[in-house]
Scaffold this motif. Structure first.
Motif, mmCIF file in Angstrom:
data_model
loop_
_atom_site.group_PDB
_atom_site.id
_atom_site.type_symbol
_atom_site.label_atom_id
_atom_site.label_comp_id
_atom_site.label_asym_id
_atom_site.label_seq_id
_atom_site.Cartn_x
_atom_site.Cartn_y
_atom_site.Cartn_z
ATOM 1 N N VAL A 1 85.274 -67.910 -13.302
ATOM 2 C CA VAL A 1 84.894 -66.207 -12.306
ATOM 3 C C VAL A 1 84.940 -65.293 -13.040
ATOM 4 C CG1 VAL A 1 86.042 -64.734 -10.926
ATOM 5 C CG2 VAL A 1 85.445 -66.961 -10.326
ATOM 6 N N LEU B 1 74.568 -60.957 -10.889
ATOM 7 C CA LEU B 1 75.640 -61.845 -11.272
ATOM 8 C C LEU B 1 75.171 -62.807 -12.975
ATOM 9 C CD1 LEU B 1 78.746 -62.011 -8.863
ATOM 10 C CD2 LEU B 1 78.440 -60.572 -10.839
ATOM 11 N N ARG C 1 80.718 -64.650 -5.502
ATOM 12 C CA ARG C 1 81.393 -64.571 -6.826
ATOM 13 C C ARG C 1 81.659 -66.185 -7.573
ATOM 14 N NH1 ARG C 1 82.933 -61.209 -10.502
ATOM 15 N NH2 ARG C 1 83.213 -59.637 -8.767
#
Length: 420
Positions: free
Chosen positions: A386, A398, A375
């Protein structure tokens, strides 16, 4: 070149071409004889010819029969070489003035910032002296070492290790891209400037030794090349590497010596050691921002501070040829046999970096399906916080899913959908 000397204190002959120097009962002998002349008796080592009452060419030439030991560089080999004093480089008046002006500028800069600073500070047993010590408000102690002429790698290693042992962060300053101290301890390089310009406050830009962390997604639209495919193609992963300010994208502002005086003492800039992978060199030392180091440690999963104590490099390993001692005086020949040019060490090249295999995929709706490291890397590569990350509605990797300029599909999936 001379491969033997007489040890005046022990009364023994030393063979520099043997791993045990001809005295297996004295394991500390190598460390003793390679110590800086300033840290030992200058008459500790004697020319063998002079000791045996034969002609010493150095003494007959008006120089000294006393010697020091250094590592030569001959066709890739690093033999120990005995040279006559004062063959070592002695600072010229211009170099001494440069050194003094730089030292004074560091101390004066620290004073302007309200930091405690002092010049010519003894370290430990007082056998070595730090050019300037700057102390930050939280107690960080930075030992500045201005080195504008050649110093042996072993001396750099020994003095840096001693500084760390006495709770000083060593910070070496060079003005030569071939300086032996580069990447052997925390360092920076400045321009070779006349002392008057240094004293008058002319801009002193740090040209080498300070880097910034760049993180990018390896896709066709990326302006940076792939770290794992030799620049050919794109792997879809996330890369991170360290770059000097001029090679950052976009280019970063240069760091000045005044900036580092303040930031090194406050902890805003910190030293980092990057081991190299499998190429024979120990690694790289550099100064970076504390934020960049924290992100790097998170990316590579390293939670403890990266080491700052210098490591001796494989290409500095001593070569022992196992020869007979030559007892003739070789004064005048020393430079001819051990004067292979020093290679450039400050090359501005990337460090090799770190790669996550590809942009992580959100495998489920559970927040734990993507690791904190993945992440953090995605956040840095995409340039968003984030909390703006989320899974692509198509492939699940992502992407910037929330906030301004967000989308439901990544560029790859949008290309596929638009092509239908």
């Amino acid at each position: 070149m001379a491969n033997g000397v007489w040890h005046t204190r022990y009364g023994i002959e030393i063979n520099l071409s043997l791993p045990d120097l001809g005295h297996p009962d004295r394991p500390d002998l190598l460390q003793e004889i390679t110590a800086s002349v300033s840290e030992r008796d200058p008459q500790l080592l004697e020319c063998l010819a002079h000791h045996h009452k034969r002609e010493c060419l150095s003494e007959s030439g008006g120089k000294s029969p006393w010697m020091f030991i250094r590592r030569g560089r001959v066709g890739g080999r690093r033999p120990l070489v005995a040279s006559h004093l004062p063959v070592t480089h002695k600072a010229t008046p211009a170099e001494s003035a440069q050194h003094k002006a730089t030292k004074e500028r560091i101390v004066e800069t620290a004073g302007r910032y309200g930091l405690e600073a002092e010049a010519e500070v003894p370290v430990g047993n007082r056998r070595s002296i730090s050019d300037a010590v700057v102390i930050g408000p939280a107690g960080i102690r930075v030992g500045w070492e201005i080195q504008y002429h050649h110093l042996s790698p072993s001396s750099v290693h020994r003095r840096s290790a001693s500084a760390v042992e006495h709770r000083l962060t060593p910070l070496w300053v060079a003005n030569d891209r071939a300086a032996s101290l580069i990447d052997r301890a925390p360092w920076v390089r400045v321009d070779d400037m006349p002392w008057k310009e240094i004293a008058d406050g002319k801009e002193m830009v740090i040209r080498g030794g300070y880097r910034h962390l760049e993180v990018w997604k390896c896709v066709p639209s990326s302006v940076r090349h792939c770290l794992v495919s030799d620049g050919a193609g794109h792997c879809g992963g996330i890369h991170a590497d360290w770059f000097v300010p001029a090679l950052c994208l976009p280019e970063r502002k240069p760091v000045h010596i005044e900036d580092l005086v303040l930031q090194s003492a406050t902890g805003e800039s910190v030293p980092v050691y990057m081991p190299n992978r499998g190429n024979g060199r120990a690694g790289r030392h550099m100064w970076v921002s504390a934020d960049d180091r924290a992100l790097w440690q998170e990316l590579i999963g390293e939670r403890t501070p990266l080491p700052t104590v210098p490591h001796e490099e494989e290409d500095d390993a001593i070569t022992f040829a196992g020869q007979e001692v030559d007892r003739d005086c070789r004064a005048g020949e020393e430079g001819r046999f051990v004067s292979d040019s020093r290679p450039l060490r400050d090359l501005d090249q990337p460090t090799g970096g770190f790669t996550l295999p590809r942009m992580p995929v959100q495998r489920s709706r559970e927040p734990t399906s993507v690791t904190p490291v993945e992440r953090a890397a995605a956040s840095a590569a995409l340039g968003c916080p984030v909390w703006e990350l989320g899974p692509c509605a198509g492939c699940g990797q992502l992407m910037r899913r929330y906030g301004r300029n967000a989308a439901m599909y990544c560029n790859g999936c949008r290309s596929v959908l638009n092509g239908r």
